[in-house]
Design a protein around this motif. Structure first.
Motif, PDB file in Angstrom:
ATOM      1  N   SER A   1      -0.293  -1.124  -7.916  1.00  0.00           N
ATOM      2  CA  SER A   1      -0.419  -2.548  -7.593  1.00  0.00           C
ATOM      3  C   SER A   1      -0.476  -3.375  -8.869  1.00  0.00           C
ATOM      4  CB  SER A   1      -1.673  -2.793  -6.748  1.00  0.00           C
ATOM      5  OG  SER A   1      -1.546  -2.189  -5.478  1.00  0.00           O
ATOM      6  N   ARG A   2      -1.210  -2.867  -9.847  1.00  0.00           N
ATOM      7  CA  ARG A   2      -1.287  -3.566 -11.128  1.00  0.00           C
ATOM      8  C   ARG A   2       0.084  -3.621 -11.801  1.00  0.00           C
ATOM      9  NH1 ARG A   2      -3.718  -7.676 -13.244  1.00  0.00           N
ATOM     10  NH2 ARG A   2      -2.954  -7.852 -15.384  1.00  0.00           N
TER      11      ARG A   2
ATOM     12  N   HIS B   1       0.847  -1.200   0.000  1.00  0.00           N
ATOM     13  CA  HIS B   1       0.000   0.000   0.000  1.00  0.00           C
ATOM     14  C   HIS B   1       0.878   1.245   0.000  1.00  0.00           C
ATOM     15  CE1 HIS B   1      -3.354   2.674   0.752  1.00  0.00           C
ATOM     16  NE2 HIS B   1      -2.651   3.230   1.730  1.00  0.00           N
TER      17      HIS B   1
ATOM     18  N   PRO C   1      -6.191   6.456  -3.943  1.00  0.00           N
ATOM     19  CA  PRO C   1      -6.687   5.082  -4.124  1.00  0.00           C
ATOM     20  C   PRO C   1      -6.538   4.591  -5.563  1.00  0.00           C
ATOM     21  CG  PRO C   1      -8.177   6.308  -2.710  1.00  0.00           C
ATOM     22  CD  PRO C   1      -7.171   7.296  -3.223  1.00  0.00           C
ATOM     23  N   GLN C   2      -6.832   5.469  -6.532  1.00  0.00           N
ATOM     24  CA  GLN C   2      -6.687   5.078  -7.934  1.00  0.00           C
ATOM     25  C   GLN C   2      -5.229   4.783  -8.272  1.00  0.00           C
ATOM     26  OE1 GLN C   2      -8.793   4.299 -10.254  1.00  0.00           O
ATOM     27  NE2 GLN C   2      -7.280   4.090 -11.898  1.00  0.00           N
ATOM     28  N   GLN C   3      -4.326   5.624  -7.797  1.00  0.00           N
ATOM     29  CA  GLN C   3      -2.903   5.393  -8.048  1.00  0.00           C
ATOM     30  C   GLN C   3      -2.426   4.116  -7.360  1.00  0.00           C
ATOM     31  OE1 GLN C   3      -1.543   9.251  -6.671  1.00  0.00           O
ATOM     32  NE2 GLN C   3      -1.058   9.894  -8.764  1.00  0.00           N
ATOM     33  N   ASN C   4      -2.962   3.823  -6.181  1.00  0.00           N
ATOM     34  CA  ASN C   4      -2.613   2.569  -5.511  1.00  0.00           C
ATOM     35  C   ASN C   4      -3.006   1.372  -6.364  1.00  0.00           C
ATOM     36  OD1 ASN C   4      -1.575   2.044  -2.544  1.00  0.00           O
ATOM     37  ND2 ASN C   4      -2.433   4.107  -2.573  1.00  0.00           N
ATOM     38  N   ARG C   5      -4.181   1.444  -6.960  1.00  0.00           N
ATOM     39  CA  ARG C   5      -4.617   0.341  -7.827  1.00  0.00           C
ATOM     40  C   ARG C   5      -3.694   0.211  -9.037  1.00  0.00           C
ATOM     41  NH1 ARG C   5      -9.696   2.253  -5.988  1.00  0.00           N
ATOM     42  NH2 ARG C   5      -9.885   3.738  -7.717  1.00  0.00           N
ATOM     43  N   GLU C   6      -3.303   1.342  -9.599  1.00  0.00           N
ATOM     44  CA  GLU C   6      -2.426   1.317 -10.779  1.00  0.00           C
ATOM     45  C   GLU C   6      -1.034   0.811 -10.431  1.00  0.00           C
ATOM     46  OE1 GLU C   6      -4.685   5.070 -12.998  1.00  0.00           O
ATOM     47  OE2 GLU C   6      -2.792   5.381 -11.925  1.00  0.00           O
TER      48      GLU C   6
END
Length: 374
Positions: free
Chosen positions: A27-28, A14, A20-25
């Motif tokens: 993580s991807r 994390h 939150p959006q950047q975290n998803r990106e």
């Protein structure tokens, strides 16, 4: 033989300073990094990948979907074997992510090491000594169980822990003897745990974290070529990392401010930049700098600014810092030189900006007095 050496993927990490959006990106991006690694192996006919632990940031809380996604990648590359150990972030303890998926779902080309194990890989002409951690901290050497015998085959160890180098390790981080490769007669010691690439000797390597999580640690996936009786050939692979974290330090002065703000910046949506600014500016240029930094943000995935710029005081404010003695005389002389009322006292090249030298002297005197409570 040839193989890839990797470690410390930290899937599920994390990023507290990102949206939150950047975290998803981001993580991807860690998943995309694994795809890129397997794709590189396929293109270069590399049949084996050794992963030296900490595949997950937290083995107890990681979403098992991440493990299933790793399985999906492995299914797409059936000709490539992955031998994987657990590290101190994902140790093999109760409720670990590796135990939350039934073994019948494990791909045939994945070997998760559970105990101290020796794998004979006759097709590669090697023996692989591998060991997973079963606790987060420990003061034992995870290479201690490996025999000291010379082998006819290539002898490789896959281990997670810290080389016991003074000042570089914690005694509870599974300390490994610095000469372990020599003592155990290893042809290659594949380590995980340290996040920056580190070559200890010709036979001992940490690849570091391949998809960065901070500015201080830079890692790679390593391509390793081994031949018995020869020094390993080890290459850092380019093109695997998805995002680049970089630090750039700049000193700005009045004289070069215009060139700084007018310098062309190539947009890079995959660059995370920490810009450290030093120097001094007038209040007007300082405000322009703030505006410029606001516009600069869109050029990168994320821009962090450490702004240490000092606002340049007015001449009368500088003059007030010392009202008596030799320092007052020095300040008076410098201010008169700056205004052109007095000659520059030293010989200087025509290329030197004399007013900038005077400004630098005034700023250093001003800062000295301010630091000392004047």
């Amino acid at each position: 033989m040839k193989f890839l050496h990797t470690a410390d993927w930290h899937l599920g990490y994390h990023f507290s300073q990102f949206s939150p959006q950047q975290n998803r990106e981001l993580s991807r991006a860690r998943i995309e990094m694994i795809y890129a690694m397997f794709n590189y192996a396929r293109k270069n006919s590399i049949p084996l990948i050794l992963a030296a632990g900490d595949q997950f940031e937290d083995g107890n809380t990681a979403d098992k979907k991440l493990l299933l996604e790793l399985f999906s990648i492995l299914h797409q590359y059936p000709e490539i074997e992955l031998i994987m150990i657990a590290g101190n972030h994902d140790p093999l303890i109760q409720d670990n992510i590796y135990y939350r998926v039934d073994r019948i779902h494990y791909p045939k080309n994945l070997t998760l090491v559970e105990d101290n194990s020796i794998f004979d890989r006759y097709e590669y002409g090697c023996k692989i000594y591998a060991s997973s951690l079963k606790e987060k901290n420990g003061d034992f050497d995870p290479t201690g169980w490996i025999d000291d015998d010379e082998k006819d085959e290539l002898k490789i160890a896959l281990i997670h822990g810290s080389l016991a180098i003074e000042g570089k390790y914690n005694p509870e981080d599974f300390p490994i003897l610095p000469d372990a490769a020599k003592k155990k007669k290893l042809d290659y010691l594949a380590l995980g745990h340290w996040h920056s690439y580190y070559k200890h000797d010709e036979f001992t390597y940490y690849p570091g974290i391949p998809e960065m999580i901070s500015f201080k640690d830079v890692g790679f996936v390593l391509e390793v070529h081994l031949q018995k009786g020869r020094v390993p050939s080890v290459k850092k692979i380019d093109g695997i990392r998805q995002y680049n974290w970089e630090v750039e330090k700049r000193e700005i002065k009045e004289g070069d401010f215009e060139s700084f703000v007018k310098k062309e910046v190539k947009p890079d949506p995959r660059r995370i930049l920490k810009l450290i600014l030093e120097g001094y500016l007038s209040i007007g240029n300082y405000k322009r700098l703030q505006e410029y930094l606001g516009m600069l943000e869109v050029s990168f995935y994320k821009l962090f600014v450490e702004n240490n710029i000092i606002i340049k005081p007015a001449d009368d404010e500088v003059a007030r810092i010392s009202s008596e003695g030799y320092m007052k005389n020095i300040l008076t002389d410098l201010l008169e030189i700056k205004k052109g009322k007095k000659e520059f006292p030293l010989e200087a090249s025509v290329d030197v900006d004399r007013s900038e030298i005077v400004d630098e002297c005034l700023m250093k005197i001003y800062q000295f007095f301010k630091r000392n409570g004047n």
